[in-house]
Write an enzyme that holds these catalytic residues in place. Sequence first.
Site, mmCIF file in Angstrom:
data_model
loop_
_atom_site.group_PDB
_atom_site.id
_atom_site.type_symbol
_atom_site.label_atom_id
_atom_site.label_comp_id
_atom_site.label_asym_id
_atom_site.label_seq_id
_atom_site.Cartn_x
_atom_site.Cartn_y
_atom_site.Cartn_z
ATOM 1 N N ARG A 74 0.836 -1.211 0.000
ATOM 2 C CA ARG A 74 0.000 0.000 0.000
ATOM 3 C C ARG A 74 0.872 1.262 0.000
ATOM 4 N NH1 ARG A 74 -4.046 0.029 4.833
ATOM 5 N NH2 ARG A 74 -5.160 -1.539 3.624
ATOM 6 N N ARG A 143 -2.004 6.592 9.835
ATOM 7 C CA ARG A 143 -2.063 6.095 8.443
ATOM 8 C C ARG A 143 -2.166 7.256 7.453
ATOM 9 N NH1 ARG A 143 -4.226 0.748 8.288
ATOM 10 N NH2 ARG A 143 -3.498 -0.366 10.129
ATOM 11 N N LYS A 217 -3.970 1.213 14.926
ATOM 12 C CA LYS A 217 -3.979 2.170 13.809
ATOM 13 C C LYS A 217 -4.602 3.486 14.257
ATOM 14 C CE LYS A 217 -6.526 -0.722 11.314
ATOM 15 N NZ LYS A 217 -7.469 -1.361 10.376
ATOM 16 N N LYS A 219 -6.216 7.233 12.469
ATOM 17 C CA LYS A 219 -6.594 7.831 11.180
ATOM 18 C C LYS A 219 -7.014 9.284 11.332
ATOM 19 C CE LYS A 219 -7.770 3.361 9.280
ATOM 20 N NZ LYS A 219 -8.789 2.487 8.680
ATOM 21 N N CYS A 438 -15.469 -2.843 -0.513
ATOM 22 C CA CYS A 438 -14.092 -3.128 -0.093
ATOM 23 C C CYS A 438 -13.536 -4.272 -0.942
ATOM 24 C CB CYS A 438 -14.055 -3.497 1.378
ATOM 25 S SG CYS A 438 -14.724 -5.139 1.694
ATOM 26 N N CYS A 444 -8.302 -10.490 0.756
ATOM 27 C CA CYS A 444 -8.371 -10.086 2.157
ATOM 28 C C CYS A 444 -8.513 -11.302 3.067
ATOM 29 C CB CYS A 444 -9.546 -9.135 2.386
ATOM 30 S SG CYS A 444 -9.669 -8.711 4.133
ATOM 31 N N CYS A 483 -16.938 -8.149 5.481
ATOM 32 C CA CYS A 483 -16.943 -8.535 6.896
ATOM 33 C C CYS A 483 -17.258 -7.287 7.708
ATOM 34 C CB CYS A 483 -15.590 -9.145 7.294
ATOM 35 S SG CYS A 483 -14.338 -7.938 7.770
ATOM 36 N N CYS A 487 -14.358 -1.483 6.130
ATOM 37 C CA CYS A 487 -13.315 -0.809 5.348
ATOM 38 C C CYS A 487 -13.806 0.223 4.335
ATOM 39 C CB CYS A 487 -12.434 -1.842 4.657
ATOM 40 S SG CYS A 487 -11.411 -2.741 5.839
HETATM 41 FE FE1 SRM Z 1 -9.396 -1.797 6.233
HETATM 42 C C1 SRM Z 1 -8.143 -4.462 7.819
HETATM 43 C C2 SRM Z 1 -8.505 -3.116 3.282
HETATM 44 C C3 SRM Z 1 -9.974 1.181 4.797
HETATM 45 C C4 SRM Z 1 -11.154 -0.792 8.997
HETATM 46 N N1 SRM Z 1 -8.432 -3.490 5.671
HETATM 47 C C5 SRM Z 1 -7.935 -4.446 6.499
HETATM 48 C C6 SRM Z 1 -7.080 -5.453 5.753
HETATM 49 C C7 SRM Z 1 -5.673 -4.963 5.796
HETATM 50 C C8 SRM Z 1 -7.219 -6.916 6.193
HETATM 51 C C9 SRM Z 1 -6.250 -7.454 7.200
HETATM 52 O O1 SRM Z 1 -6.062 -6.840 8.274
HETATM 53 O O2 SRM Z 1 -5.707 -8.513 6.944
HETATM 54 C C10 SRM Z 1 -7.695 -5.294 4.340
HETATM 55 C C11 SRM Z 1 -6.781 -5.637 3.165
HETATM 56 C C12 SRM Z 1 -7.595 -6.177 2.018
HETATM 57 C C13 SRM Z 1 -6.859 -6.248 0.734
HETATM 58 O O3 SRM Z 1 -6.695 -7.358 0.186
HETATM 59 O O4 SRM Z 1 -6.450 -5.215 0.217
HETATM 60 C C14 SRM Z 1 -8.226 -3.885 4.421
HETATM 61 N N2 SRM Z 1 -9.171 -1.089 4.415
HETATM 62 C C15 SRM Z 1 -8.889 -1.812 3.301
HETATM 63 C C16 SRM Z 1 -9.071 -0.984 2.052
HETATM 64 C C17 SRM Z 1 -8.107 -1.342 0.933
HETATM 65 C C18 SRM Z 1 -10.534 -1.121 1.596
HETATM 66 C C19 SRM Z 1 -10.822 -0.651 0.189
HETATM 67 O O5 SRM Z 1 -11.292 -1.491 -0.552
HETATM 68 O O6 SRM Z 1 -10.619 0.507 -0.115
HETATM 69 C C20 SRM Z 1 -8.894 0.416 2.638
HETATM 70 C C21 SRM Z 1 -7.466 0.880 2.654
HETATM 71 C C22 SRM Z 1 -7.349 2.222 3.275
HETATM 72 C C23 SRM Z 1 -6.001 2.853 3.168
HETATM 73 O O7 SRM Z 1 -5.627 3.228 2.062
HETATM 74 O O8 SRM Z 1 -5.339 3.025 4.190
HETATM 75 C C24 SRM Z 1 -9.374 0.190 4.064
HETATM 76 N N3 SRM Z 1 -10.309 -0.097 6.833
HETATM 77 C C25 SRM Z 1 -10.546 0.988 6.047
HETATM 78 C C26 SRM Z 1 -11.482 1.861 6.667
HETATM 79 C C27 SRM Z 1 -12.044 3.133 6.064
HETATM 80 C C28 SRM Z 1 -11.259 4.338 6.439
HETATM 81 O O9 SRM Z 1 -10.209 4.246 7.065
HETATM 82 O O10 SRM Z 1 -11.690 5.436 6.097
HETATM 83 C C29 SRM Z 1 -11.824 1.281 7.875
HETATM 84 C C30 SRM Z 1 -12.886 1.828 8.868
HETATM 85 C C31 SRM Z 1 -12.416 2.980 9.634
HETATM 86 C C32 SRM Z 1 -11.698 2.546 10.856
HETATM 87 O O11 SRM Z 1 -10.499 2.303 10.787
HETATM 88 O O12 SRM Z 1 -12.352 2.411 11.903
HETATM 89 C C33 SRM Z 1 -11.071 0.053 7.976
HETATM 90 N N4 SRM Z 1 -9.569 -2.517 8.141
HETATM 91 C C34 SRM Z 1 -10.392 -2.005 9.105
HETATM 92 C C35 SRM Z 1 -10.355 -2.862 10.255
HETATM 93 C C36 SRM Z 1 -11.142 -2.653 11.578
HETATM 94 C C37 SRM Z 1 -10.381 -1.785 12.513
HETATM 95 C C38 SRM Z 1 -11.012 -1.701 13.863
HETATM 96 O O13 SRM Z 1 -10.850 -0.677 14.519
HETATM 97 O O14 SRM Z 1 -11.657 -2.653 14.300
HETATM 98 C C39 SRM Z 1 -9.489 -3.933 9.928
HETATM 99 C C40 SRM Z 1 -9.118 -5.123 10.814
HETATM 100 C C41 SRM Z 1 -8.100 -4.780 11.832
HETATM 101 O O15 SRM Z 1 -7.489 -3.718 11.834
HETATM 102 O O16 SRM Z 1 -7.898 -5.644 12.691
HETATM 103 C C42 SRM Z 1 -9.029 -3.686 8.595
HETATM 104 FE FE1 SF4 Z 2 -11.409 -7.269 4.318
HETATM 105 FE FE2 SF4 Z 2 -13.439 -6.904 5.952
HETATM 106 FE FE3 SF4 Z 2 -11.936 -4.850 5.247
HETATM 107 FE FE4 SF4 Z 2 -13.538 -5.909 3.480
HETATM 108 S S1 SF4 Z 2 -14.184 -4.915 5.391
HETATM 109 S S2 SF4 Z 2 -11.389 -5.398 3.130
HETATM 110 S S3 SF4 Z 2 -13.503 -8.037 4.021
HETATM 111 S S4 SF4 Z 2 -11.264 -6.552 6.445
#
Ligand code: SRM
Ligand code: SF4
Length: 577
Positions: A74, A143, A217, A219, A438, A444, A483, A487
């Site tokens: 990323r 981030r 993390k 943000k 997402c 993922c 899930c 995201c």
């Molecule tokens: Fe996310 C984890 C993809 C934005 C909340 N996210 C992941 C992971 C890295 C899975 C993992 O931990 O193994 C995913 C990788 C999938 C892949 O194959 O690429 C993933 N998140 C994404 C992206 C690529 C979604 C998309 O399709 O655009 C976004 C990348 C953002 C970036 O450029 O940095 C992405 N993730 C978000 C957002 C939205 C935002 O930040 O505005 C959220 C919700 C906001 C937040 O953080 O509360 C988000 N991602 C999560 C979470 C839940 C965090 C939590 O507090 O519980 C996880 C799981 C974790 O961290 O344990 C996670």
């Molecule tokens: Fe993966 Fe769940 Fe984030 Fe979708 S919402 S990219 S399934 S961790």
Amino acid sequence: MSEAKVSPVETIKLESNYLRGTIAQELLDGNDGFSKASVQLLKHHGTYQQDNRDARSAARKAGESGKMHSFMVRTKVPGGKLTSRQLLAELDLCDELGDATLRLTSRQAIQLHGVLKGNLRQAIHRINQVQLTTLAACGDVSRNVMGCPAPYKRPMYQQVQALVEALAGHFTPRTPAYHELWIQDADTGKRQLAGGGTAAAEEAVEPIYGKVYLPRKFKMAVGFAWDNCVDLYTHDLGFLAVVRDGTITGYNVLAGGGQGTTPSNKSTFPALAKRLAFVTPEQAVAIAEAVVKVQRDFGNRADRKLARMKYLIHNWGLDAFKRKVEEYYGAALPAPEPDDVTGCHDHLGWDEQGDGKCFYGLNVENGRVLDNDRIQLKSALREICRRFDPGIRVTSYQSLLLTDLDPAVKGELEEILRRHRVRLSEDTSTVRRWSMACVALPTCGLAITDSERALPEILDQLEIELATLGLSREAFTVRMTGCPNGCVRPYNCDLGLVGKAVGRYTLLLGGRLTGDRPNFIFQNMVPAAQIVPTLVPLLIYFRQERLAGESFGDFCHRKGKDDLLARTEQAQAESES
Ligand code: SRM
Ligand code: SF4
């Protein structure tokens, strides 16, 4: 922090000598993956170890066992701002070292998928050669900082981008580990700074984060009241510009947002940020540092599910949290100004920048940039970048703005897109423009079910129903995830679809475009094929009983879950009779 109670990830960070661990040795060990500890550390360097789950299932069926590892890489892009040259470099990388696709993310960043371990160093090295970085794109750090990407030439837009870049720079980890591993010549990579044992030595290496970085993390985003396109209320820390007479006089600070939740753990929840204080532009970075340090020192390091700052604020209450931030900052902070979010723009289509140039917002479905037999988006972007050298902005809706264009090239640019069968934003339905999914399957590791691969078909059906009902022009946000981690921010939009089981989704209603209201669970375990049929009676109800100018989300919020459920059941009974 009591060592006995910390989560295993804390110990890994502590013992890593500022994110080095054994990554350097493991890069050369000939295996296709890394140890568990290195996998955790690598996130801070901007890369996730993954395995393609389609390939894993196919291998199992063929009697083979084991995962075939590859890496998501990323690139952090503050405010989504990059150049044509940088985008072209990422496009080359995805073809040469990745799975031949790029993914624009919901946080304005860019991802490569499918990079093999043997190519990881080269991929990250080359990203840095074009003055981009993957450092802290993931991990327990601040981030990618988001900012409104609209390239208007009014000073306040430049001020917002300047704050985004100041925050991004200020919170970039200082550890030399990143440079040692990915940038400097392998031959000269012998220099390793000692970690140091004292607080002063720690401060010298990582002045903000210290040895164990943040509990989780973190943000941040900067945006406008009339255009909350960066979804300020979903961030740990949001800066809402307070504008008087066309000038930013300061920012309302919003703290403690976050979308992730684990439904089986009742202590977890999505939260919208709370309005904390007003700060002047000069204070903004220092206040952010105070907030980050409070989370660093008091955030939960025992349970990662409860480690985001939203839980700290929930446990302490906003007043106590604010007092602690003031203590770290060294002065009292005034209450926020009355300014709050009122609108949101997707910035798609043609618009003028205010300097004689124009920009084109191109809808990229779910952020996936690829060439296949239906669409040649990669090729189109290459041709556009080479021909016009536009500035590039990634939006928080996983789309692209092509900026600084001479209005005279409009026709030519549209011709390139059409020739490559890329649907123009103007020809894209409103519901699709405002949708996001997402990544989910197959890359993922946390995905329960499909999202990016499921949403286009659901939108195909929804477009037909909306057209039949005369609602095609209604702007409402549809966000789907594979899930509950959230995201693409599905817990504050008009229609959230959250993967609950294979092929089944939780349907949430009643949020809105401005992103300042949580939605509610309408139904659980809805099969993908039933999503649109479930919505149709509600859309009919909306058409019949909406108030003047009322949006779908506002309507659902006003009617409430029970009333909407009664309407769905009535429609079901009528169709069965
Ligand atoms: Fe996310 C984890 C993809 C934005 C909340 N996210 C992941 C992971 C890295 C899975 C993992 O931990 O193994 C995913 C990788 C999938 C892949 O194959 O690429 C993933 N998140 C994404 C992206 C690529 C979604 C998309 O399709 O655009 C976004 C990348 C953002 C970036 O450029 O940095 C992405 N993730 C978000 C957002 C939205 C935002 O930040 O505005 C959220 C919700 C906001 C937040 O953080 O509360 C988000 N991602 C999560 C979470 C839940 C965090 C939590 O507090 O519980 C996880 C799981 C974790 O961290 O344990 C996670
Ligand atoms: Fe993966 Fe769940 Fe984030 Fe979708 S919402 S990219 S399934 S961790």
